[in-house]
Motif scaffolding. Structure first.
Motif, mmCIF file in Angstrom:
data_model
loop_
_atom_site.group_PDB
_atom_site.id
_atom_site.type_symbol
_atom_site.label_atom_id
_atom_site.label_comp_id
_atom_site.label_asym_id
_atom_site.label_seq_id
_atom_site.Cartn_x
_atom_site.Cartn_y
_atom_site.Cartn_z
ATOM 1 N N LYS A 128 0.956 -6.263 -8.454
ATOM 2 C CA LYS A 128 0.828 -6.342 -7.289
ATOM 3 C C LYS A 128 1.820 -5.377 -5.636
ATOM 4 C CE LYS A 128 -2.630 -9.130 -6.245
ATOM 5 N NZ LYS A 128 -4.227 -9.852 -6.595
ATOM 6 N N PRO A 129 1.199 -4.381 -5.496
ATOM 7 C CA PRO A 129 2.783 -4.250 -3.893
ATOM 8 C C PRO A 129 2.099 -5.733 -3.232
ATOM 9 C CG PRO A 129 0.623 -2.623 -3.874
ATOM 10 C CD PRO A 129 0.715 -3.350 -4.962
ATOM 11 N N LEU A 130 3.410 -5.456 -2.549
ATOM 12 C CA LEU A 130 2.660 -6.333 -1.283
ATOM 13 C C LEU A 130 2.731 -5.969 -0.371
ATOM 14 C CD1 LEU A 130 6.467 -7.701 -0.830
ATOM 15 C CD2 LEU A 130 4.183 -8.499 -1.918
ATOM 16 N N ARG A 141 -5.946 -6.131 -4.962
ATOM 17 C CA ARG A 141 -5.150 -4.963 -4.662
ATOM 18 C C ARG A 141 -3.519 -4.737 -3.848
ATOM 19 N NH1 ARG A 141 -9.656 -2.137 -1.885
ATOM 20 N NH2 ARG A 141 -10.483 -0.616 -2.789
ATOM 21 N N PHE A 142 -3.418 -5.728 -3.224
ATOM 22 C CA PHE A 142 -1.915 -6.204 -2.582
ATOM 23 C C PHE A 142 -2.252 -8.425 -2.455
ATOM 24 C CE2 PHE A 142 -3.653 -3.223 0.129
ATOM 25 C CZ PHE A 142 -2.009 -1.938 -0.486
ATOM 26 N N GLU A 199 -9.154 0.686 5.787
ATOM 27 C CA GLU A 199 -9.167 2.199 4.365
ATOM 28 C C GLU A 199 -7.783 3.159 4.238
ATOM 29 O OE1 GLU A 199 -12.021 4.576 6.992
ATOM 30 O OE2 GLU A 199 -13.286 2.945 6.428
ATOM 31 N N ALA A 200 -7.261 3.162 5.075
ATOM 32 C CA ALA A 200 -5.499 3.438 4.559
ATOM 33 C C ALA A 200 -4.849 2.828 4.046
ATOM 34 C CB ALA A 200 -4.959 3.666 5.836
ATOM 35 N N ASP A 254 -4.920 1.849 -4.226
ATOM 36 C CA ASP A 254 -5.313 2.368 -5.655
ATOM 37 C C ASP A 254 -4.656 4.320 -5.829
ATOM 38 O OD1 ASP A 254 -7.435 1.302 -4.870
ATOM 39 O OD2 ASP A 254 -8.983 2.389 -3.806
ATOM 40 N N GLY A 255 -3.845 4.681 -4.716
ATOM 41 C CA GLY A 255 -3.018 6.462 -5.320
ATOM 42 C C GLY A 255 -1.778 5.915 -5.794
ATOM 43 N N ARG A 256 -1.877 4.487 -5.625
ATOM 44 C CA ARG A 256 -0.344 4.187 -6.129
ATOM 45 C C ARG A 256 -0.148 3.823 -7.578
ATOM 46 N NH1 ARG A 256 1.695 0.368 -6.980
ATOM 47 N NH2 ARG A 256 3.723 -0.092 -7.326
#
Length: 177
Positions: free
Chosen positions: A2-4, A62-63, A162-163, A169-171
């Motif tokens: 996952k991204p940070l 997600r993170f 949301e951003a 999600d786009g990543r």
């Protein structure tokens, strides 16, 4: 992996500049705190919104959540419990408020070093265009990143969460930045 999600406190979670407006934003409660170094005068007033804790926990799938604040580990004592967050890792700044490359914010180089090539999103009230340019100019080993400036008068908003979710999600979908 996952991204940070690198989280500053003062500005994004604690809209400290609201005190100058003499208006506490909706949803926030005032807390009086005495973190290390604040052992003089009245306690430090901190504004926190419990909805932020729920929103951050919703992003945890997600993170990987990380404190990117001068509160460092004390965020886990003073802030996290009031937001319903578990203890989080934190950036242990090698130097605070020092010189920075190319007119960037002093945290920027350390955020990139901490990410160590891993994709990251960073929320802070001191991010500027110079920081975005510097991060994107780090060359081939540079990580995908989202640097999200947060207004310190109002803190994080639902649109910011949301951003962050949309970026993560786009990543995953391979859309890059």
């Amino acid at each position: 992996m996952k991204p940070l999600l690198l989280i500053d406190i003062d500005g994004p979670l604690n809209p400290y500049a609201a005190f100058m407006l003499r208006r506490i934003p909706d949803g926030y409660a005032r807390h009086l705190m005495r973190p290390t170094g604040w052992d003089y005068g009245p306690p430090l007033p901190v504004l926190l919104n419990p909805d932020h804790g729920r929103a951050l926990l919703a992003l945890a799938d997600r993170f990987e959540l990380v404190w990117a604040t001068t509160w460092m580990d004390e965020a886990n004592e003073w802030i996290g419990p009031r937001l319903g967050l578990p203890p989080l890792p934190y950036i242990d700044w090698p130097s605070m408020h020092g010189s920075a490359p190319d007119g960037t914010y002093w945290k920027t180089q350390y955020v990139v070093e901490y990410a160590a090539g891993r994709p990251f999103a960073w929320v802070d009230d001191e991010i500027a265009e110079q920081d975005r340019q510097w991060v994107s100019g780090q060359g081939e080993g540079a990580a995908e990143s989202l640097l999200l400036w947060i207004d310190p008068r109002i803190g994080l908003l639902p649109a910011d969460f949301e951003a962050l979710a949309a970026w993560a999600d786009g990543r995953r979908g391979g859309d890059g930045r």
